[in-house]
Each structure stands twice: as structure tokens, then as C-alpha cells.
Design a protein around this motif. Structure first.
Motif, PDB file in Angstrom:
ATOM      1  N   LEU A 112       0.836  -1.202   0.000  1.00  0.00           N
ATOM      2  CA  LEU A 112       0.000   0.000   0.000  1.00  0.00           C
ATOM      3  C   LEU A 112       0.866   1.246   0.000  1.00  0.00           C
ATOM      4  N   MET A 113       0.472   2.242  -0.781  1.00  0.00           N
ATOM      5  CA  MET A 113       1.132   3.546  -0.760  1.00  0.00           C
ATOM      6  C   MET A 113       0.123   4.583  -0.284  1.00  0.00           C
ATOM      7  N   VAL A 114       0.428   5.231   0.832  1.00  0.00           N
ATOM      8  CA  VAL A 114      -0.412   6.296   1.374  1.00  0.00           C
ATOM      9  C   VAL A 114       0.145   7.633   0.901  1.00  0.00           C
ATOM     10  N   VAL A 115      -0.715   8.454   0.308  1.00  0.00           N
ATOM     11  CA  VAL A 115      -0.305   9.775  -0.175  1.00  0.00           C
ATOM     12  C   VAL A 115      -1.060  10.831   0.618  1.00  0.00           C
ATOM     13  N   GLY A 116      -0.323  11.628   1.385  1.00  0.00           N
ATOM     14  CA  GLY A 116      -0.913  12.725   2.133  1.00  0.00           C
ATOM     15  C   GLY A 116      -0.798  14.030   1.369  1.00  0.00           C
ATOM     16  N   GLU A 117      -0.941  15.136   2.089  1.00  0.00           N
ATOM     17  CA  GLU A 117      -1.007  16.438   1.421  1.00  0.00           C
ATOM     18  C   GLU A 117       0.324  17.174   1.445  1.00  0.00           C
ATOM     19  N   ALA A 118       0.805  17.523   2.633  1.00  0.00           N
ATOM     20  CA  ALA A 118       2.036  18.306   2.756  1.00  0.00           C
ATOM     21  C   ALA A 118       2.590  18.152   4.169  1.00  0.00           C
ATOM     22  N   PRO A 119       3.896  18.327   4.349  1.00  0.00           N
ATOM     23  CA  PRO A 119       4.462  18.229   5.696  1.00  0.00           C
ATOM     24  C   PRO A 119       3.968  19.347   6.606  1.00  0.00           C
ATOM     25  N   GLY A 120       3.878  19.048   7.896  1.00  0.00           N
ATOM     26  CA  GLY A 120       3.633  20.055   8.911  1.00  0.00           C
ATOM     27  C   GLY A 120       4.915  20.353   9.666  1.00  0.00           C
ATOM     28  N   ALA A 121       4.788  21.005  10.808  1.00  0.00           N
ATOM     29  CA  ALA A 121       5.974  21.412  11.568  1.00  0.00           C
ATOM     30  C   ALA A 121       6.787  20.210  12.049  1.00  0.00           C
ATOM     31  N   HIS A 122       6.111  19.174  12.573  1.00  0.00           N
ATOM     32  CA  HIS A 122       6.824  17.985  13.053  1.00  0.00           C
ATOM     33  C   HIS A 122       7.549  17.297  11.907  1.00  0.00           C
ATOM     34  N   GLU A 123       6.886  17.225  10.771  1.00  0.00           N
ATOM     35  CA  GLU A 123       7.477  16.559   9.614  1.00  0.00           C
ATOM     36  C   GLU A 123       8.669  17.334   9.075  1.00  0.00           C
ATOM     37  N   ASP A 124       8.548  18.642   9.041  1.00  0.00           N
ATOM     38  CA  ASP A 124       9.648  19.488   8.578  1.00  0.00           C
ATOM     39  C   ASP A 124      10.861  19.346   9.502  1.00  0.00           C
ATOM     40  N   ALA A 125      10.604  19.182  10.794  1.00  0.00           N
ATOM     41  CA  ALA A 125      11.699  19.068  11.764  1.00  0.00           C
ATOM     42  C   ALA A 125      12.406  17.721  11.677  1.00  0.00           C
ATOM     43  N   THR A 126      11.653  16.646  11.379  1.00  0.00           N
ATOM     44  CA  THR A 126      12.223  15.296  11.394  1.00  0.00           C
ATOM     45  C   THR A 126      12.586  14.765  10.020  1.00  0.00           C
ATOM     46  N   GLY A 127      11.987  15.322   8.962  1.00  0.00           N
ATOM     47  CA  GLY A 127      12.201  14.783   7.627  1.00  0.00           C
ATOM     48  C   GLY A 127      11.378  13.548   7.342  1.00  0.00           C
ATOM     49  N   LEU A 128      10.386  13.240   8.189  1.00  0.00           N
ATOM     50  CA  LEU A 128       9.540  12.062   8.027  1.00  0.00           C
ATOM     51  C   LEU A 128       8.072  12.474   7.940  1.00  0.00           C
ATOM     52  N   PRO A 129       7.298  11.844   7.049  1.00  0.00           N
ATOM     53  CA  PRO A 129       5.874  12.182   6.947  1.00  0.00           C
ATOM     54  C   PRO A 129       5.052  11.559   8.054  1.00  0.00           C
ATOM     55  N   PHE A 130       3.984  12.232   8.433  1.00  0.00           N
ATOM     56  CA  PHE A 130       3.012  11.727   9.391  1.00  0.00           C
ATOM     57  C   PHE A 130       3.655  11.322  10.716  1.00  0.00           C
ATOM     58  N   VAL A 131       4.161  12.320  11.430  1.00  0.00           N
ATOM     59  CA  VAL A 131       4.596  12.147  12.804  1.00  0.00           C
ATOM     60  C   VAL A 131       3.702  13.036  13.667  1.00  0.00           C
ATOM     61  N   GLU A 151       6.109  -2.761   7.703  1.00  0.00           N
ATOM     62  CA  GLU A 151       6.078  -3.982   6.905  1.00  0.00           C
ATOM     63  C   GLU A 151       5.390  -3.837   5.562  1.00  0.00           C
ATOM     64  N   SER A 152       4.287  -3.101   5.505  1.00  0.00           N
ATOM     65  CA  SER A 152       3.439  -3.214   4.323  1.00  0.00           C
ATOM     66  C   SER A 152       3.017  -1.891   3.699  1.00  0.00           C
ATOM     67  N   VAL A 153       3.463  -0.768   4.248  1.00  0.00           N
ATOM     68  CA  VAL A 153       2.977   0.534   3.782  1.00  0.00           C
ATOM     69  C   VAL A 153       4.139   1.482   3.513  1.00  0.00           C
ATOM     70  N   TYR A 154       4.035   2.204   2.411  1.00  0.00           N
ATOM     71  CA  TYR A 154       4.966   3.278   2.039  1.00  0.00           C
ATOM     72  C   TYR A 154       4.184   4.579   2.108  1.00  0.00           C
ATOM     73  N   ILE A 155       4.778   5.605   2.703  1.00  0.00           N
ATOM     74  CA  ILE A 155       4.056   6.852   2.968  1.00  0.00           C
ATOM     75  C   ILE A 155       4.810   8.042   2.384  1.00  0.00           C
ATOM     76  N   CYS A 156       4.082   8.920   1.709  1.00  0.00           N
ATOM     77  CA  CYS A 156       4.672  10.158   1.196  1.00  0.00           C
ATOM     78  C   CYS A 156       3.579  11.221   1.125  1.00  0.00           C
ATOM     79  N   ASN A 157       3.936  12.392   0.611  1.00  0.00           N
ATOM     80  CA  ASN A 157       2.998  13.491   0.465  1.00  0.00           C
ATOM     81  C   ASN A 157       3.030  14.046  -0.955  1.00  0.00           C
ATOM     82  N   VAL A 158       1.973  14.776  -1.303  1.00  0.00           N
ATOM     83  CA  VAL A 158       1.972  15.483  -2.587  1.00  0.00           C
ATOM     84  C   VAL A 158       3.118  16.489  -2.613  1.00  0.00           C
ATOM     85  N   LEU A 159       3.236  17.302  -1.559  1.00  0.00           N
ATOM     86  CA  LEU A 159       4.338  18.249  -1.435  1.00  0.00           C
ATOM     87  C   LEU A 159       5.420  17.658  -0.547  1.00  0.00           C
ATOM     88  N   LYS A 160       6.662  17.925  -0.891  1.00  0.00           N
ATOM     89  CA  LYS A 160       7.786  17.419  -0.108  1.00  0.00           C
ATOM     90  C   LYS A 160       8.315  18.445   0.883  1.00  0.00           C
TER      91      LYS A 160
END
Length: 259
Positions: A112-131, A151-160
Motif C-alpha cells: 500500500l502507498m499512502v499519499v498525504g497532502e504536505a508536511p507540517g511542523a513535526h514533519e519538517d523538523a524530522t524529515g519524516l511524513p506523518f509524525v 512492513e506493508s505501507v509506504y508513505i509520502c505526500n503530494v508536497l515534499k
């Protein structure tokens, strides 16, 4: 295992002993789901990620490609080259204020590939999506249908890169990032796509319909089945949408089980 992850594991183990499926039931609200993770503990000790999906340090690389020629190079890049291109990207104004490019997390070989919208403050600080809280809820939503980013999911965003003040992505920013996401999807080659939030859903379905009118159906993006649902941050603000999100996840699970 410690903190909230210990309570979550204990909860699922209890369900197993009672003969129930070891998944999270639909009746749990976002708040109840998050209660399984200790407040302020960061969801337990965060597991390390493969270096190919992490970016912890501020980006100081040279400017990346821009314009049609740069987009063409993105379209033929392998995974490593694509990530390097993203980490050095200056294709739009968002590069000026970022701390980290947020390229991906999870398993590049995930079903499964989960596609979100854009990083927030936590994501910008860590370099990881959905924290942060939304990330914890996403992990619990995935656990409810026996999926995990390890194990089974890859996660990214429309905006990096993070839009200032977490504002909505602008059309030219989405256009600038689109070649990166398109190539990401091609290289990961997931069995199923899950779009969370309006901007991801609208971009992947090529429509401008409201998310409430898009959800509940199966779409196709480049012949990959696509399901859309609410963003976890939206569910935290609107717990009444939990049942609808649960239905979306059941649709997703049905598609994956049919593979």
C-alpha cells in the motif's frame, strides 16, 4: 516495547485471547485510538528507518533541476536518484523556508502507498511524513486493517516541503512537486493507493470534487486501484467522521484481500 506501543500491543493481544481479530474495532473514536498511545511519549521509542527513506539534517545540497528538462530527468530517475533530486530540489518557493525535505517513510516494497497532502511542523523538523498526533492516528488506522508502515505501507505526500504556517498547498507548488510524486508511484509500484485529505484525493483522481463526494468509491491511478479518505488531522478535529473513515479502510482492505 514501552509506553503507548506496549498498551496497544496488550490491547491487541487481549483481543486474540478472547478469540477476536487482532485489529482495532470500528467503534473506537480517534480520541480513544490515541489513548492507546501515551500522551507525550512520542508513541514509544521510534524505530529506525532505512537510510533510503530518511532525511534528518537540514538540506545544504546544490540546487535541483527545474523546468521541463528537469522534469524529464525526474521521469527516468531510479529510486536513489529521485530521492537525491528531491533532497536538493528548488523547483518552487517552499525550498526557501524548509528545514528538511520530507520524501518518504515506511517500506518501499510495501503493498500500500499512502499519499498525504504536505508536511507540517513535526514533519519538517524530522524529515519524516506523518509524525505527531496525526501520524499516531494514521498508524492506528492502518493497524485496524492489519497494515503497518514498517512492513506493508509506504508513505509520502503530494508536497515534499512544508508550506509556511501549514497553509494549503498552492497550485504552482503542486505542479512543481507533481513529477516527483508521479515517479515515486511508478518506482514503488504499489498494489493499492490510499489518498488521505482533499489535495491528495483531488490530484490523484484529477477532479476538484469535495472529499466527502469522492470517498466511498474505488478509482484508478495509472491502473492502480485508489481509495480516498479523510486526513487523520481532520479526524482529530471532527471525530464524527470516524465511522466514514472506517468504511473507507474496509473498502481498502477488501481490495487488498482480493489481490
Amino acid at each position: 516495547m514501552s509506553g503507548g506501543r506496549g498498551r496497544l500491543a496488550a490491547y491487541l493481544d487481549q483481543r486474540r485471547r478472547m478469540g477476536e481479530p487482532a485489529v482495532l474495532p470500528r467503534e473506537l473514536s480517534p480520541g480513544e485510538l490515541l489513548a492507546l498511545v501515551a500522551p507525550g511519549d512520542g508513541g514509544g521509542t521510534r524505530r529506525s528507518r532505512p537510510s533510503s527513506t530518511r532525511s534528518r539534517e537540514p538540506d545544504t545540497r546544490p540546487a535541483g533541476p527545474a523546468g521541463p528538462e528537469g522534469a524529464a530527468r525526474i521521469g527516468t530517475a531510479d529510486y536513489r536518484a529521485l530521492r537525491e533530486t528531491a533532497l536538493s530540489c528548488t523547483r518552487c518557493r517552499l525550498c526557501e523556508g524548509r528545514t528538511n525535505v520530507v520524501f518518504s517513510d515506511g517500506n518501499p516494497a510495501g503493498r500500500l502507498m499512502v499519499v498525504g497532502e504536505a508536511p507540517g511542523a513535526h514533519e519538517d523538523a524530522t524529515g519524516l511524513p506523518f509524525v505527531g498526533q496525526a501520524g499516531k492516528l494514521l498508524d492506528l488506522m492502518l493497524a485496524s486493517v492489519a497494515l503497518s508502515r514498517r512492513e506493508s505501507v509506504y508513505i509520502c505526500n503530494v508536497l515534499k516541503c512544508r508550506p509556511p504556517g501549514n497553509r494549503n498547498p498552492l497550485p504552482d507548488e503542486i505542479e512543481a512537486c507533481a513529477p516527483l510524486l508521479q515517479r515515486q508511484i511508478e518506482l514503488v509500484a504499489p498494489e493499492v493507493l490510499l489518498a488521505v485529505g482533499s489535495f491528495a484525493a483531488q490530484w490523484l483522481t484529477a477532479t476538484t470534487k469535495a472529499l466527502g463526494k469522492l470517498r466511498g468509491k474505488v478509482y484508478s491511478y495509472q491502473d492502480v486501484p485508489l481509495v480516498v479518505t479523510y486526513h487523520p488531522a481532520a479526524l482529530l478535529r471532527n471525530p464524527g467522521w470516524s465511522r466514514l473513515a472506517w468504511d473507507d479502510l474496509q473498502l481498502l482492505r477488501h481490495i487488498m484481500d482480493g489481490k
